[in-house]
Design a protein around this motif. Structure first.
Motif, PDB file in Angstrom:
ATOM      1  N   LEU A 150       0.814  -1.208   0.000  1.00 54.32           N
ATOM      2  CA  LEU A 150       0.000   0.000   0.000  1.00 54.32           C
ATOM      3  C   LEU A 150       0.852   1.264   0.000  1.00 54.32           C
ATOM      4  O   LEU A 150       0.498   2.272  -0.623  1.00 54.32           O
ATOM      5  CB  LEU A 150      -0.924   0.016   1.231  1.00 54.32           C
ATOM      6  N   LEU A 200      -1.284  -4.630   2.740  1.00 53.20           N
ATOM      7  CA  LEU A 200      -2.602  -5.193   3.005  1.00 53.20           C
ATOM      8  C   LEU A 200      -2.471  -6.700   2.813  1.00 53.20           C
ATOM      9  O   LEU A 200      -2.203  -7.171   1.703  1.00 53.20           O
ATOM     10  CB  LEU A 200      -3.647  -4.633   2.040  1.00 53.20           C
ATOM     11  N   GLY A 223      -4.674  -8.307   7.775  1.00 58.18           N
ATOM     12  CA  GLY A 223      -5.061  -6.938   7.435  1.00 58.18           C
ATOM     13  C   GLY A 223      -3.859  -6.065   7.145  1.00 58.18           C
ATOM     14  O   GLY A 223      -2.929  -6.458   6.436  1.00 58.18           O
ATOM     15  N   LEU A 224      -3.864  -4.872   7.712  1.00 57.96           N
ATOM     16  CA  LEU A 224      -2.742  -3.956   7.540  1.00 57.96           C
ATOM     17  C   LEU A 224      -1.546  -4.452   8.333  1.00 57.96           C
ATOM     18  O   LEU A 224      -1.658  -4.736   9.530  1.00 57.96           O
ATOM     19  CB  LEU A 224      -3.137  -2.556   8.015  1.00 57.96           C
ATOM     20  N   ASN A 253      -5.378   2.950  -1.705  1.00 53.38           N
ATOM     21  CA  ASN A 253      -4.267   2.581  -0.819  1.00 53.38           C
ATOM     22  C   ASN A 253      -4.190   3.509   0.384  1.00 53.38           C
ATOM     23  O   ASN A 253      -4.002   3.067   1.529  1.00 53.38           O
ATOM     24  CB  ASN A 253      -2.946   2.628  -1.580  1.00 53.38           C
ATOM     25  N   LEU A 281      -6.881   2.893   3.011  1.00 55.49           N
ATOM     26  CA  LEU A 281      -6.613   1.710   3.821  1.00 55.49           C
ATOM     27  C   LEU A 281      -5.528   1.979   4.859  1.00 55.49           C
ATOM     28  O   LEU A 281      -5.651   1.581   6.018  1.00 55.49           O
ATOM     29  CB  LEU A 281      -6.207   0.546   2.908  1.00 55.49           C
ATOM     30  N   LEU A 335      -7.293   1.569   8.495  1.00 56.91           N
ATOM     31  CA  LEU A 335      -7.192   0.225   9.067  1.00 56.91           C
ATOM     32  C   LEU A 335      -6.334   0.228  10.327  1.00 56.91           C
ATOM     33  O   LEU A 335      -5.399   1.014  10.465  1.00 56.91           O
ATOM     34  CB  LEU A 335      -6.593  -0.747   8.056  1.00 56.91           C
ATOM     35  N   GLN A 355      -8.921  -8.437   7.737  1.00 57.62           N
ATOM     36  CA  GLN A 355     -10.035  -7.889   6.959  1.00 57.62           C
ATOM     37  C   GLN A 355     -10.147  -8.652   5.633  1.00 57.62           C
ATOM     38  O   GLN A 355      -9.912  -8.100   4.561  1.00 57.62           O
ATOM     39  CB  GLN A 355      -9.805  -6.393   6.694  1.00 57.62           C
ATOM     40  N   PHE A 370     -10.026  -7.245   1.788  1.00 51.63           N
ATOM     41  CA  PHE A 370      -8.958  -7.691   0.902  1.00 51.63           C
ATOM     42  C   PHE A 370      -9.538  -8.097  -0.451  1.00 51.63           C
ATOM     43  O   PHE A 370      -9.033  -7.707  -1.510  1.00 51.63           O
ATOM     44  CB  PHE A 370      -8.194  -8.862   1.526  1.00 51.63           C
ATOM     45  N   TYR A 388     -10.786  -4.995  -2.307  1.00 51.45           N
ATOM     46  CA  TYR A 388      -9.662  -4.239  -2.869  1.00 51.45           C
ATOM     47  C   TYR A 388      -9.151  -4.918  -4.134  1.00 51.45           C
ATOM     48  O   TYR A 388      -8.908  -4.257  -5.161  1.00 51.45           O
ATOM     49  CB  TYR A 388      -8.550  -4.146  -1.825  1.00 51.45           C
TER      50      TYR A 388
END
Length: 239
Positions: free
Chosen positions: A11, A26, A31-32, A92, A95, A99, A105, A109, A112
């Protein structure tokens, strides 16, 4: 034993020390995820962190900042240019800003990934952005009903509404103009994922700007300012 690599996208990246990079990813499983990508900027690098490229990655470390131990390309990357490039950078940035690191997530995902495929495939940009913004808010627990107002009454197509962060949509009984507030018909079209009417896109843009602004705060989005620098004839309508 090292964990098996999992799907991820870069990202955001920034230089770190001599040849490494700090990357925000991501990931499907967590998740992040923030990590150090060692040798990302070295002369012998096999792969550098680039946005919109599907990866398989693995990490080590117990702190919030991990160390990337493996990264390989896992498929065809989305070729984004011009308006679609800035649109992808906008997704990006949303997020990264919204996040919480380490919070899985999987639905986001997938959303996206689909958005990138649609942008690269030449689909209309605005519906892609508005749909993703709504999915982002909803999956982070910030969503609200598009078919009922704050009092639990059905949204009426010919009624105008206003949105409040505390309780959602409320009827606007005395609009100062016919175009004041949000169109009930457009809200219902949003709920049905029907973007065929131009008024739906205008309403969605206004509503998403308000709803996201509550959580983004006062710091402006870099991607939005980059988009604004393009010639007026090529800007489209990022947000």
């Amino acid at each position: 034993m090292l964990p098996s690599p999992g799907p991820a996208y870069v990202l955001h990246t920034r230089p770190y020390r001599d040849s490494s990079a700090l990357v925000d990813l991501l990931t499907l499983e967590s998740g992040l995820q923030r990590a150090v990508w060692r040798g990302a900027r070295g002369q012998r690098r096999k792969l550098s962190p680039q946005p919109f490229v599907p990866l398989l990655v693995s990490f080590t470390g117990r702190s919030e900042l991990k160390t990337l131990t493996q990264a390989e390309v896992a498929g065809r990357f989305a070729l984004l240019q011009g308006q679609t490039l800035f649109s992808g950078l906008y997704l990006n940035e949303l997020l990264v800003r919204l996040l919480v690191a380490g919070d899985p997530q999987p639905i986001l995902f997938a959303a996206y990934q689909l958005a990138l495929e649609q942008l690269a495939g030449g689909a209309s940009v605005e519906p892609i952005l508005r749909r993703f913004e709504w999915q982002l808010l909803d999956n982070l627990g910030y969503g609200f009903s598009l078919t009922e107002d704050a009092g639990g009454q059905p949204i009426e197509p010919h009624q105008r509404y206003v949105w409040h962060a505390s309780d959602g949509l409320q009827p606007l009984f005395q609009p100062v103009s016919p175009d004041a507030g949000l169109s009930g018909a457009a809200l219902l079209a949003m709920a049905a994922d029907d973007w065929s009417a131009a008024g739906t896109l205008r309403t969605a843009k206004l509503l998403m700007r308000q709803a996201l602004g509550v959580h983004l705060g006062d710091r402006p989005l870099v991607s939005r300012s980059l988009f604004a620098r393009r010639p007026p004839s090529s800007r489209g309508d990022l947000q």
